[in-house]
Design an enzyme around this catalytic site. Structure first.
Site, short mmCIF file in Angstrom:
data_model
loop_
_atom_site.label_atom_id
_atom_site.label_comp_id
_atom_site.label_asym_id
_atom_site.label_seq_id
_atom_site.Cartn_x
_atom_site.Cartn_y
_atom_site.Cartn_z
N SER A 1 45.19 -25.03 4.05
CA SER A 1 44.19 -25.84 4.75
C SER A 1 44.77 -27.16 5.27
O SER A 1 45.74 -27.69 4.71
CB SER A 1 43.02 -26.14 3.82
OG SER A 1 43.44 -27.07 2.84
N ALA B 1 49.95 -18.64 -4.00
CA ALA B 1 48.58 -19.04 -4.37
C ALA B 1 48.21 -18.43 -5.72
O ALA B 1 48.61 -17.30 -6.02
CB ALA B 1 47.61 -18.54 -3.31
N ARG C 1 57.72 -14.84 6.07
CA ARG C 1 57.89 -15.69 7.24
C ARG C 1 58.62 -16.99 6.88
O ARG C 1 59.20 -17.64 7.74
CB ARG C 1 56.50 -16.00 7.83
CG ARG C 1 56.55 -16.68 9.14
CD ARG C 1 55.35 -16.37 9.98
NE ARG C 1 54.22 -17.22 9.68
CZ ARG C 1 53.03 -17.09 10.26
NH1 ARG C 1 52.81 -16.13 11.13
NH2 ARG C 1 52.05 -17.90 9.96
N GLU D 1 51.66 -25.11 8.40
CA GLU D 1 50.87 -24.15 9.18
C GLU D 1 49.46 -24.25 8.61
O GLU D 1 49.18 -23.73 7.53
CB GLU D 1 51.51 -22.77 9.02
CG GLU D 1 51.20 -21.85 10.16
CD GLU D 1 49.88 -21.18 9.95
OE1 GLU D 1 48.86 -21.72 10.44
OE2 GLU D 1 49.86 -20.13 9.29
N LEU D 2 48.60 -25.01 9.31
CA LEU D 2 47.33 -25.44 8.70
C LEU D 2 46.13 -24.73 9.32
O LEU D 2 46.26 -23.67 9.89
CB LEU D 2 47.24 -26.97 8.80
CG LEU D 2 48.47 -27.72 8.25
CD1 LEU D 2 48.35 -29.21 8.42
CD2 LEU D 2 48.71 -27.36 6.79
N TRP E 1 46.74 -17.33 -0.16
CA TRP E 1 46.26 -16.07 -0.71
C TRP E 1 45.88 -15.06 0.37
O TRP E 1 45.75 -13.88 0.10
CB TRP E 1 45.07 -16.30 -1.64
CG TRP E 1 43.98 -17.17 -1.05
CD1 TRP E 1 43.81 -18.51 -1.28
CD2 TRP E 1 42.96 -16.79 -0.12
NE1 TRP E 1 42.75 -18.98 -0.55
CE2 TRP E 1 42.20 -17.95 0.17
CE3 TRP E 1 42.60 -15.59 0.50
CZ2 TRP E 1 41.11 -17.94 1.05
CZ3 TRP E 1 41.52 -15.58 1.39
CH2 TRP E 1 40.80 -16.74 1.64
N ASN E 2 45.66 -15.53 1.61
CA ASN E 2 45.09 -14.59 2.59
C ASN E 2 46.10 -13.58 3.14
O ASN E 2 45.73 -12.45 3.47
CB ASN E 2 44.35 -15.33 3.72
CG ASN E 2 45.23 -16.28 4.49
OD1 ASN E 2 46.31 -16.65 4.04
ND2 ASN E 2 44.77 -16.70 5.65
O1 LIG Z 1 45.86 -17.89 7.88
C1 LIG Z 1 46.82 -17.84 8.61
C2 LIG Z 1 47.99 -17.06 8.32
C3 LIG Z 1 48.66 -16.55 9.55
C4 LIG Z 1 48.36 -15.14 9.78
C5 LIG Z 1 49.17 -14.56 10.91
O2 LIG Z 1 50.38 -14.73 10.96
O3 LIG Z 1 48.58 -13.90 11.73
#
Ligand SMILES: O=CCCCC(=O)O
Length: 494
Positions: A245, A192, A175, A266-267, A166-167
């Site tokens: 996570s 998410a 990506r 990618e954790l 979600w972030n």
């Molecule tokens: O929380 C990590 C996602 C990666 C963010 C990034 O590519 O800078």
């Protein structure tokens, strides 16, 4: 009504209404077979934005059927055409930049300036992999004994399962989708549950760009396990890629073992930020603001622990505290807002718990330190000093706007403290001494280092971690490798 509690503006409604509210399966937008839906919330007001389909395991398997059916024709699609689809999608994202940014802010909460930066970053993955699609190379060699030939070619891995966080709702999608399209893999992607709308908008953009039916399938679901487990254990799936996570990543790796899936993980991170006594302190404070506050601290790359040489500690701490205190908190769509809400109440509670734990162990609060009350999940920018090594936030990912500060006296002590973690995603170091810069960069046990720089993220660079921060790299020249298998053909009879 408090200051964060504003009604939705008509433009927000228009942007929301434009998003397809369906599962994308085999090129058509569909409702969930069980007609279930779930609500998407605006974290800045804790109100419902809209509802999207809540896929069942059957829906997920229909999506995998579509991906599986499309795989062989997609694999033989000309690489140039695959690249051109990505290039068109890049152009469309760029032309809809403002609406996509607003949509992301509505569902995720981050300030518009952050969403704009993410949309640009996300689009770059499509541009980058549009250019990489035509550079998948191979090898031809004479066998050492001269009697045969060795051909090496690279083929798409096959149907790929993707779970995005979600972030960064768009960039973490592009990506993964960018290299998969470039390599010729079909996909089932689950965004998410907090931020499905950006992914649905992306699905529409890729469809308009000419992505053939069945190549990208999107399932929105409230409960990840219900839809992902049947996919991960289905022999037609060949790859799983996840951003999220470490705890969830471990479970997914275990589930992937059954079909021996190729995995990219990618954790979590626990990034140390080191400032040496020879550093340019103002530049280090600028870098710290980026490394800490990008995305409200809700990033795996966020500086999680600050280690300052004792000779510059006071100056750095004062300057950082002033900058953190001055940040404007509010609804992400608001004018000049720099810090939005956290994603949900669970995240705000976790930040509260970690800060309280540190303070209970002797840390001092220089600014912030208490969750805001009222609607929305706000936590103010916080600086803590005298943080003891036993405080939980030195070993756990905070994922919020909190900067915990400790001091050191020599380089070895700083590097030992930085490496004292199970994570290994990224570290940051500020120093003007070149031999030290290289020595420290080589000693830090992380996949990436920000050297005199507070952001490492770049579509052209290999992003990823060591230790429990993950497996594989995303982006850069090697990002496409995650979606390719190497095939060796031994040629005889010559
Ligand atoms: O929380 C990590 C996602 C990666 C963010 C990034 O590519 O800078």
């Amino acid at each position: 009504m408090n200051t964060h509690d504003q009604p939705h503006h008509p433009r927000e409604t228009t942007v929301l209404d434009a998003v397809p509210r369906g599962l994308l399966i085999d090129g058509t937008w569909q409702s969930a077979a069980a007609e279930r839906t779930f609500d998407v919330e605006d974290p800045s007001t804790s109100t419902t934005l809209c509802a999207v389909p809540d896929a069942t395991a059957d829906d997920a398997l229909r999506a995998l059927d579509a991906a599986d059916r499309a795989q062989s024709s997609w694999a033989s699609y000309p690489p140039r055409h695959r690249g051109e689809i990505l290039r068109r999608a890049f152009e469309t994202i760029t032309s809809r930049h403002e609406d996509l940014s607003l949509l992301m802010t509505l569902e995720m909460g981050k300030p518009l300036a952050e969403s704009r930066a993410e949309v640009t970053y996300a689009a770059e993955f499509f541009r980058w992999f549009a250019e990489e699609a035509v550079r998948i190379d191979g090898d031809y060699a004479v066998s050492p004994n001269g009697s045969g030939r060795m051909l090496v070619t690279r083929q798409p891995v096959g149907p790929s399962l993707m779970v995005t966080p979600w972030n960064f709702p768009m960039a973490m999608g592009t990506r993964k989708i960018g290299p998969a399209v470039a390599a010729g893999c079909t996909m089932v992607i689950k965004p998410a549950h907090q931020t499905p709308l950006t992914m649905l908008a992306l699905g529409e953009i890729l469809t308009e760009a000419g992505l053939p039916h069945g190549v990208l399938n999107i399932i929105t679901a409230r409960h990840a396990d219900e839809v992902m487990r049947p996919l991960i254990t289905d022999p037609r799936a060949r790859k799983l890629t996840f951003t999220g996570s470490t705890q969830v990543g471990r479970t997914l790796i275990e589930q992937s073992a059954r079909q021996v899936l190729k995995t990219s993980m990618e954790l979590g991170g626990n990034a140390p930020f080191l400032v040496f006594d020879d550093a340019d302190v103002d530049a280090a404070v600028d870098g710290a603001m980026l490394a800490k506050m990008r995305n409200i601290g809700e990033a795996c790359t966020a500086a999680n622990r600050f280690y300052l040489h004792r000779d510059i500690a006071e100056e750095f701490t004062d300057k950082l505290t002033r900058r953190m205190r001055a940040l404007r908190l509010g609804r992400g769509v608001g004018d000049n807002v720099e810090v939005g809400p956290l994603i949900d109440s669970a995240q705000r509670d976790k930040v509260t718990e970690l800060v309280d734990d540190a303070v209970g162990q002797g840390a001092r609060v220089l600014t912030g330190g208490k969750a805001e009350t009222g609607t929305g999940y706000y936590y103010p920018p916080t600086v803590l000093t005298d943080v003891p090594p036993s405080a939980r936030l030195t070993s756990e990912e905070v994922f919020g706007p909190v900067a915990p500060i400790s001091t050191f006296t020599d380089e070895d002590e700083a590097v030992t403290a930085a490496n004292n973690t199970e994570f290994g995603l990224v570290s940051y170091a500020y120093t003007r001494d070149m031999p030290r810069a290289l020595r420290v960069s080589e000693s830090l046990q992380t996949g990436m280092v920000g050297l005199n720089q507070g952001v490492v993220s770049n579509a052209a660079a290999p992003f990823g971690g060591v230790k429990q921060s993950g497996i594989g790299r995303e982006g850069g020249k090697i990002g496409i490798d995650e979606y390719l298998e190497t095939k060796y053909i031994a040629v005889g009879g010559l």
